[in-house]
Design a protein around this motif. Sequence first.
Motif, PDB file in Angstrom:
ATOM      1  N   ILE A 293      10.178  15.084 -14.510  1.00  0.00           N
ATOM      2  CA  ILE A 293      10.793  15.698 -15.699  1.00  0.00           C
ATOM      3  C   ILE A 293      12.112  16.337 -15.306  1.00  0.00           C
ATOM      4  CG2 ILE A 293      10.473  17.383 -17.555  1.00  0.00           C
ATOM      5  CD1 ILE A 293       7.438  17.057 -17.015  1.00  0.00           C
ATOM      6  N   SER A 294      12.068  17.123 -14.244  1.00  0.00           N
ATOM      7  CA  SER A 294      13.260  17.754 -13.696  1.00  0.00           C
ATOM      8  C   SER A 294      12.950  17.985 -12.230  1.00  0.00           C
ATOM      9  CB  SER A 294      13.562  19.078 -14.405  1.00  0.00           C
ATOM     10  OG  SER A 294      14.621  19.742 -13.761  1.00  0.00           O
ATOM     11  N   PHE A 295      13.554  17.168 -11.372  1.00  0.00           N
ATOM     12  CA  PHE A 295      13.088  17.115  -9.993  1.00  0.00           C
ATOM     13  C   PHE A 295      13.049  18.469  -9.307  1.00  0.00           C
ATOM     14  CE2 PHE A 295      11.965  15.079  -6.165  1.00  0.00           C
ATOM     15  CZ  PHE A 295      12.561  15.800  -5.156  1.00  0.00           C
ATOM     16  N   HIS A 296      14.021  19.306  -9.529  1.00  0.00           N
ATOM     17  CA  HIS A 296      14.091  20.573  -8.809  1.00  0.00           C
ATOM     18  C   HIS A 296      13.244  21.669  -9.460  1.00  0.00           C
ATOM     19  CE1 HIS A 296      17.122  19.057  -6.086  1.00  0.00           C
ATOM     20  NE2 HIS A 296      17.804  18.599  -7.121  1.00  0.00           N
ATOM     21  N   ASP A 297      12.882  21.528 -10.740  1.00  0.00           N
ATOM     22  CA  ASP A 297      12.203  22.603 -11.444  1.00  0.00           C
ATOM     23  C   ASP A 297      10.737  22.315 -11.741  1.00  0.00           C
ATOM     24  OD1 ASP A 297      14.575  24.044 -11.544  1.00  0.00           O
ATOM     25  OD2 ASP A 297      15.216  23.030 -13.366  1.00  0.00           O
ATOM     26  N   ASN A 298      10.392  21.056 -11.901  1.00  0.00           N
ATOM     27  CA  ASN A 298       9.030  20.732 -12.283  1.00  0.00           C
ATOM     28  C   ASN A 298       8.053  20.995 -11.153  1.00  0.00           C
ATOM     29  OD1 ASN A 298       6.934  18.156 -12.347  1.00  0.00           O
ATOM     30  ND2 ASN A 298       7.086  19.332 -14.209  1.00  0.00           N
ATOM     31  N   ALA A 299       6.933  21.654 -11.478  1.00  0.00           N
ATOM     32  CA  ALA A 299       5.973  22.059 -10.454  1.00  0.00           C
ATOM     33  C   ALA A 299       5.394  20.854  -9.713  1.00  0.00           C
ATOM     34  CB  ALA A 299       4.856  22.869 -11.099  1.00  0.00           C
ATOM     35  N   ILE A 300       5.122  19.770 -10.426  1.00  0.00           N
ATOM     36  CA  ILE A 300       4.538  18.586  -9.785  1.00  0.00           C
ATOM     37  C   ILE A 300       5.547  17.953  -8.831  1.00  0.00           C
ATOM     38  CG2 ILE A 300       3.516  16.317 -10.185  1.00  0.00           C
ATOM     39  CD1 ILE A 300       2.648  17.374 -12.965  1.00  0.00           C
ATOM     40  N   SER A 301       6.803  17.910  -9.233  1.00  0.00           N
ATOM     41  CA  SER A 301       7.836  17.345  -8.373  1.00  0.00           C
ATOM     42  C   SER A 301       8.064  18.204  -7.134  1.00  0.00           C
ATOM     43  CB  SER A 301       9.147  17.195  -9.149  1.00  0.00           C
ATOM     44  OG  SER A 301       9.013  16.217 -10.153  1.00  0.00           O
ATOM     45  N   LYS A 302       7.861  19.501  -7.272  1.00  0.00           N
ATOM     46  CA  LYS A 302       7.974  20.383  -6.102  1.00  0.00           C
ATOM     47  C   LYS A 302       6.927  20.007  -5.062  1.00  0.00           C
ATOM     48  CE  LYS A 302       9.872  24.565  -8.250  1.00  0.00           C
ATOM     49  NZ  LYS A 302       9.594  25.966  -8.634  1.00  0.00           N
ATOM     50  N   ILE A 303       5.722  19.722  -5.525  1.00  0.00           N
ATOM     51  CA  ILE A 303       4.652  19.324  -4.621  1.00  0.00           C
ATOM     52  C   ILE A 303       5.000  17.985  -3.966  1.00  0.00           C
ATOM     53  CG2 ILE A 303       2.214  18.704  -4.448  1.00  0.00           C
ATOM     54  CD1 ILE A 303       1.775  20.544  -6.944  1.00  0.00           C
ATOM     55  N   ALA A 304       5.478  17.038  -4.780  1.00  0.00           N
ATOM     56  CA  ALA A 304       5.829  15.706  -4.270  1.00  0.00           C
ATOM     57  C   ALA A 304       6.925  15.777  -3.223  1.00  0.00           C
ATOM     58  CB  ALA A 304       6.266  14.814  -5.427  1.00  0.00           C
ATOM     59  N   SER A 305       7.904  16.646  -3.433  1.00  0.00           N
ATOM     60  CA  SER A 305       9.059  16.712  -2.542  1.00  0.00           C
ATOM     61  C   SER A 305       8.713  17.223  -1.152  1.00  0.00           C
ATOM     62  CB  SER A 305      10.150  17.598  -3.152  1.00  0.00           C
ATOM     63  OG  SER A 305       9.708  18.942  -3.249  1.00  0.00           O
ATOM     64  N   GLY A 306       7.507  17.791  -0.985  1.00  0.00           N
ATOM     65  CA  GLY A 306       7.072  18.239   0.332  1.00  0.00           C
ATOM     66  C   GLY A 306       6.525  17.118   1.190  1.00  0.00           C
ATOM     67  N   SER A 307       6.406  15.922   0.612  1.00  0.00           N
ATOM     68  CA  SER A 307       5.832  14.790   1.343  1.00  0.00           C
ATOM     69  C   SER A 307       6.796  14.245   2.385  1.00  0.00           C
ATOM     70  CB  SER A 307       5.461  13.666   0.360  1.00  0.00           C
ATOM     71  OG  SER A 307       4.541  14.118  -0.613  1.00  0.00           O
ATOM     72  N   THR A 308       6.250  13.582   3.407  1.00  0.00           N
ATOM     73  CA  THR A 308       7.072  12.920   4.416  1.00  0.00           C
ATOM     74  C   THR A 308       7.972  11.886   3.754  1.00  0.00           C
ATOM     75  OG1 THR A 308       5.213  13.156   5.963  1.00  0.00           O
ATOM     76  CG2 THR A 308       6.997  11.656   6.600  1.00  0.00           C
ATOM     77  N   MET A 309       7.410  11.185   2.790  1.00  0.00           N
ATOM     78  CA  MET A 309       8.164  10.178   2.037  1.00  0.00           C
ATOM     79  C   MET A 309       7.677  10.200   0.604  1.00  0.00           C
ATOM     80  SD  MET A 309       7.410   6.885   0.705  1.00  0.00           S
ATOM     81  CE  MET A 309       8.339   5.433   0.202  1.00  0.00           C
ATOM     82  N   PHE A 310       8.599  10.196  -0.350  1.00  0.00           N
ATOM     83  CA  PHE A 310       8.199  10.143  -1.759  1.00  0.00           C
ATOM     84  C   PHE A 310       9.127   9.204  -2.522  1.00  0.00           C
ATOM     85  CE2 PHE A 310      10.836  13.883  -1.063  1.00  0.00           C
ATOM     86  CZ  PHE A 310      11.824  13.778  -2.025  1.00  0.00           C
ATOM     87  N   LYS A 311       8.560   8.587  -3.549  1.00  0.00           N
ATOM     88  CA  LYS A 311       9.329   7.629  -4.330  1.00  0.00           C
ATOM     89  C   LYS A 311       8.862   7.637  -5.776  1.00  0.00           C
ATOM     90  CE  LYS A 311      10.678   2.721  -4.422  1.00  0.00           C
ATOM     91  NZ  LYS A 311      10.566   1.415  -3.714  1.00  0.00           N
ATOM     92  N   PHE A 312       9.835   7.711  -6.691  1.00  0.00           N
ATOM     93  CA  PHE A 312       9.559   7.627  -8.128  1.00  0.00           C
ATOM     94  C   PHE A 312      10.076   6.282  -8.629  1.00  0.00           C
ATOM     95  CE2 PHE A 312       9.751  12.114  -7.180  1.00  0.00           C
ATOM     96  CZ  PHE A 312       8.698  12.649  -7.905  1.00  0.00           C
ATOM     97  N   TYR A 313       9.251   5.593  -9.389  1.00  0.00           N
ATOM     98  CA  TYR A 313       9.595   4.232  -9.814  1.00  0.00           C
ATOM     99  C   TYR A 313      10.189   4.191 -11.221  1.00  0.00           C
ATOM    100  CZ  TYR A 313       6.899   2.702  -5.803  1.00  0.00           C
ATOM    101  OH  TYR A 313       6.450   2.507  -4.525  1.00  0.00           O
ATOM    102  N   ASN A 314      10.166   5.280 -11.911  1.00  0.00           N
ATOM    103  CA  ASN A 314      10.444   5.213 -13.345  1.00  0.00           C
ATOM    104  C   ASN A 314      11.726   5.912 -13.786  1.00  0.00           C
ATOM    105  OD1 ASN A 314       9.256   3.821 -15.401  1.00  0.00           O
ATOM    106  ND2 ASN A 314       7.463   5.131 -15.555  1.00  0.00           N
TER     107      ASN A 314
END
Length: 519
Positions: A293-314
């Motif tokens: 929704i908003s990469f820097h602000d969305n809580a779920i994206s915050k969790i994802a961004s802590g991963s070794t590797m992350f990718k959004f397809y959409n």
Amino acid sequence: MRSKLFKQILVLSIPLLFKYLFFLVFVDWGVFDKNDLIEDVIFFILIAVLIHTEFFQKSIFKHLLIFAYIFYVVLETTSYLAVSSTFSSSYMYLLLESGNEELKEFALGYLSFPIICVFLTYTILFFVLRKRKWILDFKYSNAIGALCLIVITGFLKFSGFIESNAYHNAVRGTYGYYDLQKNMKFAPKVEEREVEIKANNEVLVLVLGESTDRNHMQIYDYSRNTNPLLSTKKDELYIYDNVISTDVFTLKAVPKILTSLNNESQAKGLVDIIQVFKAAGYSTYWLSNQRPISFHDNAISKIASGSTMFKFYNHLIDRDTKVLDQEILPDYEAILSKPGKKLIVLRLIGTHFDYDNRYPDAFEKFKSVDASKKEKLIDEYDNAILYNDFIVNEIISKLKSKNTKSALIYLSDHGENIYNDGTDFFGRSEEILTKNMFDIPFLLWTSDSFDKPVDFQFEKYRAFTSQFTYESIGHVFGVVHKDMKVQNSLFSSFYIPKKRIIVGGKDYDSLFKVNKKDD
């Protein structure tokens, strides 16, 4: 003069009268809240006073006031026509949570002849009212208007009638949305000393579904053959038949699945499953077929961004392109082939509306002849379930082929209402709750060599809420943060049953009169 004022007020009331005319023709009056009528009358009185003040004689302010009035009536009317409820804070929350593509899909999904009539009618009324002159002939009009605004707003607030006001709910929903994200504070980096490794397992795959109601799944005794592939794996799966979500919106539900957040904890100092596995020495991967929704602000994206590797397809594609969940499979298989221990989170678009965009043509198995709109939607949802069966089966099969000490957990963020319990709408709402909005699938698969905890226990009908998935993952996989409690784990013989509190502090089991079979 009184007759002229009466005529002006009568003309001004036309939009409100049309609202109830639309209700009379298109809405079941059994779902109508009488408090909404009282609030409408009070709100109209405020508009009638304000439009006769000196301040609103100025053209620009008059047009803004008329637009606000018309837009208010449109929100209320279309909300009842679409989901049989007044416009609530939860709908505002949903609008803010959704991306452009999702909003387009929702709009097209709820578009109907009555709603088109509403938009055409009120567009005409707006232009008619904005051209009309509203005669002013009383002293201290601005002061009286301001006083009326304060008194009426105060009365609506303290009487509780404001809960039916569309603008109040829009503000409350917006505040609640951003307040949730602002107040979700994650703990600093999790240290290795905070995590205990109790098993030598190698790969965990966590599959997060979307909007999937288990009552439409064959493996949960649905009448249609929507799980032809997973049904062949039933002997390999632990299928939990009494798991629910506490929420009906993704942004509320998913953080409770992935972090230490739950109904009993504070939204500060949160630890997420990505941090825990990284501290334990695991490589972490996040593949998502949903747009941030908003990469820097969305809580779920915050969790994802802590991963070794992350990718959004959409988010890098044209807004009209529909990305199917199969797009994540090549990258998923490549990650499985990488050496080392790993946690892989796969976030599917699953069975999210628009349902017929969630599967390719080859999966259009359910197609009723001469189907009504409702039957067509159910067919599309079941086809999406069928395709989801293919995706989850592929994910399991690829993991199984690697012959590692591995496990997979699949669950959905929340369920979906598809005209259930006598309702006349699909989707989700915090105002009209149905059991199907909370009933989610929950599956566990483990390889033959997987090291289960010594207290592992499978109770098919164990009453469980997905908010304790975070602690269940740590327990079953043997990667345990110091604050995880084994009595919260779905998989433990030490599990302690709890009241299953959902939206609005309601008890799920009491609200839906659920019979407990086991535990």
